[in-house]
Structures are given as C-alpha cells and as structure tokens.
Design an enzyme around this catalytic site. Structure first.
Site, PDB file in Angstrom:
ATOM      1  N   LYS A   7     -10.036   0.711  -1.797  1.00 31.82           N
ATOM      2  CA  LYS A   7     -10.045   0.467  -0.357  1.00 31.82           C
ATOM      3  C   LYS A   7     -11.419   0.863   0.173  1.00 31.82           C
ATOM      4  CE  LYS A   7      -7.288   1.199   3.845  1.00 31.82           C
ATOM      5  NZ  LYS A   7      -6.062   1.816   4.389  1.00 31.82           N
TER       6      LYS A   7
ATOM      7  N   GLU B  49       0.843  -1.197   0.000  1.00 34.17           N
ATOM      8  CA  GLU B  49       0.000   0.000   0.000  1.00 34.17           C
ATOM      9  C   GLU B  49       0.882   1.252   0.000  1.00 34.17           C
ATOM     10  OE1 GLU B  49      -3.716   1.762   2.690  1.00 34.17           O
ATOM     11  OE2 GLU B  49      -2.182   0.530   3.656  1.00 34.17           O
TER      12      GLU B  49
ATOM     13  N   CYS C  49      -5.118  -3.326   3.201  1.00 30.15           N
ATOM     14  CA  CYS C  49      -4.771  -3.074   4.602  1.00 30.15           C
ATOM     15  C   CYS C  49      -5.947  -3.217   5.564  1.00 30.15           C
ATOM     16  CB  CYS C  49      -4.118  -1.689   4.706  1.00 30.15           C
ATOM     17  SG  CYS C  49      -3.183  -1.431   6.237  1.00 30.15           S
TER      18      CYS C  49
END
Length: 511
Positions: free
Chosen positions: A341, A266, A375
């Site tokens: 995300k 990321e 993440c």
C-alpha cells in the site's frame, strides 16, 4: 449511382474469368497512367500464390471494385522501400505464406460505383483476413494524387500535415485515415511514373490488436477472464486455523465456478487481533503481522490445489522494523508476488504507526497483466495511470471502509480509474463488525466490478455488484479483447488522446 438502382452487392474471390472486366476498370481508374494496369500473367500469379488476398465486389454481377494483396516478412523491407521492391519487381515472389504482414498491392473502384462505400468493404475484408491469419497488421504505400496541386509551395510532409488538420482535402488519404490506417512514413520515389503524387507515397499501417506472437509453450493467455470477489464477513475466530478454514471455503466456492481470480479484502485477517485486545493498538497489529507469513504460505497452497490466482487482500507486515500494509498475488503455478500500500491513511499512521510502501508495479498472469492497489491508493489517479502505461488490463482494489462516506470515495474513484485507464476494476471489501477489536469496530462494503463506459460495455460502467453489507461472493466475466477494441475504436480514446506534449508521468527510483 443511386443506391436504389442496386439490387445485389457481392464480395467474392477474384478469378481469371474476371480479368477482362478488371482490365477495363483499371484503364478507366488509372487513365493518367495508361500503361499501369496489371497484366493477365500478374493477376494469375497473385491468385496462384494467395487466392484469399485477391477479392472483387460485384454490383448486380458487374465487377465494381477490387483489392489485391500479398503476405510479406515485413522486417525484410526497410521503411523506405519502393513499390517495385516490395512486389519483387512486380512478380510477387516476395509473398510468403509464413510472413507476418498483409501488404496492400492495390485497391480501386470503378468511378460509376463510387459513393457505395465499396472501398470500406474491401478494407474491412482485409482486416478480417489479417485477424483470421494472425498477422501483425496491414501496410501499404498510399498515393497522394492531389499533391501535384500544392507541390510548388508545400513539401510532402507539410501537405500531409495540412490534410490531417483538414486544411486541405485529399479524398484518398482522408479515406484511408478514416479507416484506421495510421500514416507512419513518407516514402520518396515509391511508385515510378506517379507524377500526380510527385512519386511520393505515405506508408500507412493498421495494427491487428488481436495478433498473438507464436508461442512455443502449451499455455496461452485467456481472453475472457472470470473474477471471483469475496465480500468477507468480519466475525470472531478462535485461532488462525478457523480463519483459514473460512478462507478456503470461499476459495473453493469461487473456484467451483471456474474463476480465474479470487480477491480478498484489505485486512481480512483483522479478527485475529481480538486475542491481543489487551495490548495497545500498535502492539496488537504487530502481533497480527506475525501471522502473515503463514497465511501467504497457505494461500499459495490453495492457489495450486484449487487452480486459481489468489489476491490475498492485505495484511500487516513488519520489515526492517517498519510496519507496512501489504498483500500477495499467489499464482496458480505456485509463484508469489508482493505488493504494498503506497498511500496509508491518516488513521493508519496515527493509530498504528504504519509506513507507506515504495513498489509500483504490474504483474503478469495467465490472464494478462494486472495491477493491485490497496484501498486509499485507488484515490490517487497517478498510480493506476502508471500501471496502465505498463499494459494493465485488470486493476484489483481490496479495501476496508467503516463508513458509507469512506466507501463512496473508494467506489467512485475506482470507477473513474476504469474509464480513464480503459481497464476493468474489481473492488472487494469486508462487512459486519468486530466489537472486540479496537480501531476495527464496523465495516461498510459493496463489492463491484467496473468497466469502461462505451458501447461494448454496460452503459453505467458496472459489470456486476454485490448486495451491500451482506456476506457473499460476486462472480463476473470480463473480456480482455473488448479493451483492445476500445483503445483502437472507442467513441473516445482516453489513453491515446493524452496530451503528452504538455505533460508527462513517470516513476521515480528511490535510492
């Protein structure tokens, strides 16, 4: 019969020289139906049409058990077919070498040899034959010879449900279920003259998890997939060209080991924010977003030239005036997919004003179906479960964590995702520090490939892991077929055992 009395057990193809012994055995096994033995011409027809499907087990030279089968085009028969129909009036002309399903005609064991698990050997042979011939599965009508004892008080359906709940013992049906055959239908009038079963039968099916639909294209999906994880060192770069040069170096390295995927972390391009450190954090990251399109185009070129699927980690991207944390899948055939995300962290909202995405989807690749979560997303089990329901085999998690606490959250949640979704999970992060970039000071990472925890996998669920906080690549092979075996035959079956009668999970479509 005591096992110690047996000197030799042999599974072999049935031959016509075995017929007299076979007939004698059938007369004993089917004594309640004395005229239901196979005639010599019928056995000859089976052997002539499909010799591999006709096998016997000999114990010390004596025929002790037998299994007969044919191959059929399953769609030609409804799920209410009779035994007479599926055998083409007992001529077996329904057999087709180009069929898609192995159909069980008969399995029987001589009474004095029962207890030696000969039936299991015969079923195992059928399964191996089915896999070798690339058939969809095995089907047959299973007798329920104990049903006549309960037919006055239970319907056939009620009887089978009680057998499944172990309230009634039916050794035949219990044996078939214990050998992974799934009861899919009750057929009335299946076998004429089977009064013990009330002429009912249970349609039992076994699915070949290795079946591959015939593909007219030259390309085939790989079964053993090599993953290349890039544990990226944050360091200053003068410009985008230098950063891409470093990225190409790692792509070249993992491609040199014939990796199928390269996974970047990321915000791996965060060092480029140093040139805008005089701006506020929201302004600096929006400047960084201007590089995203060029990076994606370059990575797509690399994916083709190095013959590798590249998961670009994530980068900031402006869309309709909103800032998102996004990444791209650059396939080696030149096609590109975008992922977002979904759950941005409180810090991303507070410092950068970032928005959460809306797309939850799997991606087809030449190595199977994959999912990508960035993440923080890995800490929300609903997302990966939705992906698993769509057939995901490998979940990729590019991450960025500054403390060991944050890393532990990503690591432990990612490992849980591998277990609960019966998939592989690969996580890759950045290490080092960027003293000249606000809000990106230090990083902590240890890249890992996680597996489910069962006998076919590492006991601790870790296939491979990098050295913590060191710039390096991590190469690991994962076997997709092991996931199929786990789903069908695992010690526990996390996906199949879900109580969907109590809860449900589904995606929503945003308007």
């Amino acid at each position: 019969m005591k096992i110690v009395e047996v000197e030799n057990i042999e599974l072999t193809f049935l031959s016509m020289q075995d017929y007299e012994e076979l007939k004698e055995m059938m007369l004993v096994v089917y004594e309640s139906m004395p005229e239901s033995y196979w005639r010599e011409n019928q056995i000859k027809a089976l052997i002539d049409k499909f010799s591999e499907g006709q096998v016997v087990i000999k114990v010390d030279g004596e025929v002790a058990a037998c299994a007969l089968s044919i191959i059929v085009n399953y769609e030609e028969f409804s799920d209410k077919h009779t035994y007479k129909e599926v055998t083409s009036n007992y001529t077996f002309n329904s057999h087709s070498d180009s069929g898609d399903m192995l159909y069980g005609i008969d399995v029987f064991v001589k009474p004095k040899f029962r207890g030696l698990r000969l039936g299991r050997r015969l079923y195992d042979y059928r399964k191996e034959l089915c896999e070798r011939l690339n058939l969809k599965g095995i089907a047959f009508g299973g007798r329920i010879p104990n049903y006549h004892k309960y037919s006055h008080e239970l319907s056939a359906k009620e009887y089978i449900e009680k057998v499944k709940r172990k309230e009634i013992n039916d050794p035949v049906l219990n044996f078939q279920i214990s050998n992974d055959f799934h009861p899919s239908k009750i057929i009335k009038g299946y076998l004429k003259g089977d009064s013990a079963s009330g002429e009912f039968a249970v349609l039992l099916e076994w699915k070949n998890i290795y079946y591959e639909k015939p593909n007219k294209k030259a390309a085939t999906k790989k079964k053993v997939v090599r993953l290349g994880l890039i544990q990226w060192q944050m360091r200053p770069y003068k410009n985008l060209g230098e950063l891409l040069q470093q990225a190409e170096y790692f792509i070249d390295a993992v491609s040199g080991y014939r990796s199928d995927f390269a996974l970047f972390p990321e915000f791996f391009n965060a060092p480029l924010m140093a040139e805008n450190n005089h701006l506020s954090e929201p302004e600096a990251i929006r400047k960084l977003a201007e590089h995203t399109k060029s990076i994606v185009e370059k990575f797509s070129e690399y994916s083709i030239s190095y013959n590798i699927n590249i998961i670009t980690g994530s980068m900031p991207e402006l869309k309709d005036g909103n800032l998102y944390n996004v990444g791209y899948l650059c396939r080696r055939d030149g096609t590109i997919e975008r992922y977002e995300k979904i759950h941005v962290t409180p810090d991303e909202v507070r410092v950068w004003g970032m928005q959460g995405g809306n797309k939850i989807e799997t991606f087809d690749t030449d190595c199977g179906k994959i999912g990508i979560l960035i993440c923080y997303d890995a800490e929300f089990p609903e997302l990966s479960r939705l992906l698993a329901d769509e057939g995901m085999d490998i979940l990729f998690v590019p991450f960025l964590t500054d403390t060991q606490n944050g890393y532990s959250r990503v690591r432990h949640c990612s490992q849980a995702r591998a277990i609960e979704n019966e998939c592989y999970v690969a996580i890759a992060g950045s290490v080092g520090n960027l003293p000249n970039v606000h809000n990106m000071d230090i990083q902590f990472a240890q890249s890992v490939v996680f597996t489910p925890c069962d006998f076919a996998f590492p006991a601790n669920g870790i296939k491979a892991e990098a050295i913590a906080n060191s710039e390096m690549t991590l190469i690991a092979d994962v076997d997709i077929d092991l996931l199929r075996e786990l789903n069908q035959f695992g010690s526990v079956k996390n996906l199949r055992d879900r109580r969907k009668d109590l809860f449900d999970l589904k995606k929503k479509t945003l308007i």
